[in-house]
Design an enzyme around this catalytic site. Structure first.
Site, PDB file in Angstrom:
ATOM      1  CE  LYS A  13      -1.977  -1.384   3.841  1.00  0.00           C
ATOM      2  NZ  LYS A  13      -1.343  -2.693   4.047  1.00  0.00           N
ATOM      3  NE  ARG A  86      -4.526  -1.515   9.975  1.00  0.00           N
ATOM      4  CZ  ARG A  86      -3.546  -0.985   9.260  1.00  0.00           C
ATOM      5  NH1 ARG A  86      -3.688   0.193   8.696  1.00  0.00           N
ATOM      6  NH2 ARG A  86      -2.428  -1.639   9.110  1.00  0.00           N
ATOM      7  NE  ARG A 125       7.733  -2.405   6.124  1.00  0.00           N
ATOM      8  CZ  ARG A 125       6.404  -2.334   6.246  1.00  0.00           C
ATOM      9  NH1 ARG A 125       5.698  -1.715   5.323  1.00  0.00           N
ATOM     10  NH2 ARG A 125       5.806  -2.867   7.277  1.00  0.00           N
ATOM     11  NE  ARG A 158       6.458  -0.224   9.900  1.00  0.00           N
ATOM     12  CZ  ARG A 158       5.336  -0.194   9.181  1.00  0.00           C
ATOM     13  NH1 ARG A 158       5.307   0.458   8.021  1.00  0.00           N
ATOM     14  NH2 ARG A 158       4.240  -0.788   9.611  1.00  0.00           N
ATOM     15  NE  ARG A 169       2.208  -4.860  11.062  1.00  0.00           N
ATOM     16  CZ  ARG A 169       3.209  -4.620  10.209  1.00  0.00           C
ATOM     17  NH1 ARG A 169       4.431  -5.011  10.488  1.00  0.00           N
ATOM     18  NH2 ARG A 169       2.970  -3.981   9.088  1.00  0.00           N
TER      19      ARG A 169
HETATM   20  P1  AP5 Z   1       4.857  -1.625   1.755  1.00  0.00           P
HETATM   21  O1  AP5 Z   1       4.515  -0.842   0.550  1.00  0.00           O
HETATM   22  O2  AP5 Z   1       5.634  -0.951   2.845  1.00  0.00           O
HETATM   23  O3  AP5 Z   1       3.562  -2.391   2.314  1.00  0.00           O
HETATM   24  P2  AP5 Z   1       2.295  -1.831   3.094  1.00  0.00           P
HETATM   25  O4  AP5 Z   1       1.100  -2.516   2.542  1.00  0.00           O
HETATM   26  O5  AP5 Z   1       2.301  -0.338   3.106  1.00  0.00           O
HETATM   27  O6  AP5 Z   1       2.618  -2.436   4.504  1.00  0.00           O
HETATM   28  P3  AP5 Z   1       2.488  -1.845   5.973  1.00  0.00           P
HETATM   29  O7  AP5 Z   1       3.169  -2.842   6.850  1.00  0.00           O
HETATM   30  O8  AP5 Z   1       2.977  -0.437   6.078  1.00  0.00           O
HETATM   31  O9  AP5 Z   1       0.986  -1.893   6.165  1.00  0.00           O
HETATM   32  P4  AP5 Z   1       0.257  -2.016   7.460  1.00  0.00           P
HETATM   33  O10 AP5 Z   1      -1.119  -1.813   7.009  1.00  0.00           O
HETATM   34  O11 AP5 Z   1       0.511  -3.241   8.255  1.00  0.00           O
HETATM   35  O12 AP5 Z   1       0.943  -0.907   8.384  1.00  0.00           O
HETATM   36  P5  AP5 Z   1       0.635   0.626   8.611  1.00  0.00           P
HETATM   37  O13 AP5 Z   1       1.890   1.341   8.503  1.00  0.00           O
HETATM   38  O14 AP5 Z   1      -0.540   1.071   7.832  1.00  0.00           O
HETATM   39  O15 AP5 Z   1       5.680  -2.924   1.265  1.00  0.00           O
HETATM   40  C1  AP5 Z   1       6.194  -3.867   2.189  1.00  0.00           C
HETATM   41  C2  AP5 Z   1       7.564  -4.358   1.691  1.00  0.00           C
HETATM   42  O16 AP5 Z   1       7.373  -5.084   0.470  1.00  0.00           O
HETATM   43  C3  AP5 Z   1       8.566  -3.229   1.349  1.00  0.00           C
HETATM   44  O17 AP5 Z   1       9.850  -3.627   1.726  1.00  0.00           O
HETATM   45  C4  AP5 Z   1       8.475  -3.074  -0.169  1.00  0.00           C
HETATM   46  O18 AP5 Z   1       9.685  -2.619  -0.726  1.00  0.00           O
HETATM   47  C5  AP5 Z   1       8.135  -4.487  -0.597  1.00  0.00           C
HETATM   48  N1  AP5 Z   1       7.268  -4.524  -1.774  1.00  0.00           N
HETATM   49  C6  AP5 Z   1       6.207  -3.732  -2.052  1.00  0.00           C
HETATM   50  N2  AP5 Z   1       5.663  -4.056  -3.232  1.00  0.00           N
HETATM   51  C7  AP5 Z   1       6.395  -5.114  -3.703  1.00  0.00           C
HETATM   52  C8  AP5 Z   1       6.325  -5.903  -4.886  1.00  0.00           C
HETATM   53  N3  AP5 Z   1       5.379  -5.699  -5.821  1.00  0.00           N
HETATM   54  N4  AP5 Z   1       7.236  -6.912  -5.041  1.00  0.00           N
HETATM   55  C9  AP5 Z   1       8.191  -7.133  -4.088  1.00  0.00           C
HETATM   56  N5  AP5 Z   1       8.309  -6.397  -2.963  1.00  0.00           N
HETATM   57  C10 AP5 Z   1       7.414  -5.408  -2.776  1.00  0.00           C
HETATM   58  O19 AP5 Z   1       0.139   0.578  10.142  1.00  0.00           O
HETATM   59  C11 AP5 Z   1       1.046   0.250  11.185  1.00  0.00           C
HETATM   60  C12 AP5 Z   1       0.272   0.112  12.480  1.00  0.00           C
HETATM   61  O20 AP5 Z   1      -0.407   1.353  12.781  1.00  0.00           O
HETATM   62  C13 AP5 Z   1      -0.842  -0.938  12.488  1.00  0.00           C
HETATM   63  O21 AP5 Z   1      -0.347  -2.240  12.778  1.00  0.00           O
HETATM   64  C14 AP5 Z   1      -1.745  -0.402  13.606  1.00  0.00           C
HETATM   65  O22 AP5 Z   1      -1.207  -0.684  14.878  1.00  0.00           O
HETATM   66  C15 AP5 Z   1      -1.671   1.105  13.383  1.00  0.00           C
HETATM   67  N6  AP5 Z   1      -2.734   1.571  12.477  1.00  0.00           N
HETATM   68  C16 AP5 Z   1      -2.591   2.073  11.221  1.00  0.00           C
HETATM   69  N7  AP5 Z   1      -3.770   2.402  10.688  1.00  0.00           N
HETATM   70  C17 AP5 Z   1      -4.713   2.097  11.628  1.00  0.00           C
HETATM   71  C18 AP5 Z   1      -6.129   2.183  11.663  1.00  0.00           C
HETATM   72  N8  AP5 Z   1      -6.838   2.655  10.614  1.00  0.00           N
HETATM   73  N9  AP5 Z   1      -6.759   1.781  12.785  1.00  0.00           N
HETATM   74  C19 AP5 Z   1      -6.078   1.310  13.841  1.00  0.00           C
HETATM   75  N10 AP5 Z   1      -4.736   1.190  13.876  1.00  0.00           N
HETATM   76  C20 AP5 Z   1      -4.056   1.572  12.775  1.00  0.00           C
END
Ligand code: AP5
Length: 212
Positions: A13, A86, A125, A158, A169
């Protein structure tokens, strides 16, 4: 076009949002990034969110919805909501918020990536501590080990990308976020995009959705 981008942790994402910002001049509202900025800044919001995030749990809706309300009210031009909603309660709160602000969301894009890929993407990552640029130790390493290509800052793992936290997660995703597929399907807004293959391939698929 305003879009929601949702999917499991590590689906790409953030990576796809960065491409949409660059190539489509869209604005990203990422709840994960907003929480991390608050933690870095040592704000009360950051202090509250930190313990949940480091354990891999969702931050309570009361905190998250208020934060998104503030961001959306600054809304200018097309946006990507990344990581929000979410769960169904957040999706319902978002509808109220969008009605109040007279904004609409055109597509809810579900980035589909099988579980078998997710652990490798998340444990591999690395992120820049200074500017947040995202890398992967195999798929996209920085040119100089441990140094950000963009700003020269330190590239780190991270805290919530440790294997034991990833497990929680993924469970939170299965329990709370996956049901949003049905929610947006019923509303006729769901578009499922295959999130496997190269980042450019995935971007091409999202671009086709935006043009359709
Ligand atoms: P990346 O693009 O970083 O993936 P992502 O989907 O953004 O993953 P996140 O871990 O950031 O998502 P998340 O939803 O768990 O965490 P968030 O930060 O929102 O890609 C991942 C890796 O893969 C990278 O190394 C990249 O280079 C690689 N990659 C990407 N595309 C690729 C491809 N096509 N091929 C190969 N490699 C690839 O949230 C973190 C925390 O915040 C949550 O756990 C929660 O505690 C809190 N939080 C956030 N939002 C909420 C909410 N709405 N409500 C409650 N708590 C929340």
């Amino acid at each position: 076009m305003n879009i929601l981008l949702f999917g499991p942790p590590g689906a790409g994402k953030g990576t796809q949002s960065a491409l949409l910002i660059k190539k489509k001049a869209m604005r990203q509202i990422s709840t994960g990034d907003l929480f991390r900025a608050a933690i870095k800044g040592g704000t009360p919001l950051g202090l509250e969110a930190k313990s949940y995030i480091n354990e891999g749990k969702l931050v309570p809706d009361s905190v998250t919805i208020g934060m998104v309300r503030e961001e959306l009210s600054k809304h200018r031009g097309p946006f990507i909501l990344d990581g929000f909603p979410r769960n169904v309660a957040q999706a319902e709160a978002l509808e109220v918020l969008l009605n109040e602000l007279k904004i609409s969301v055109d597509r809810a894009i579900f980035l589909e990536v099988p579980n078998a890929y997710l652990l490798g993407r998340l444990t591999g990552r690395r992120v820049c501590k200074t500017c947040g640029a995202t890398y992967h130790i195999e798929a996209k390493p920085p040119k100089a080990k441990g140094v950000c290509d963009v700003c020269g800052g330190p590239v780190i793992q991270r805290d919530d990308d440790k294997e034991e936290v990833i497990k929680t997660r993924l469970e939170a995703y299965e329990e709370s976020t996956k049901p949003l597929k049905d929610y947006y399907q019923v509303k006729g807004q769901l578009v499922t995009v295959d999130g496997t293959g190269s980042t450019e391939d995935v971007f091409g698929r999202i671009d086709r959705v935006l043009r359709s």
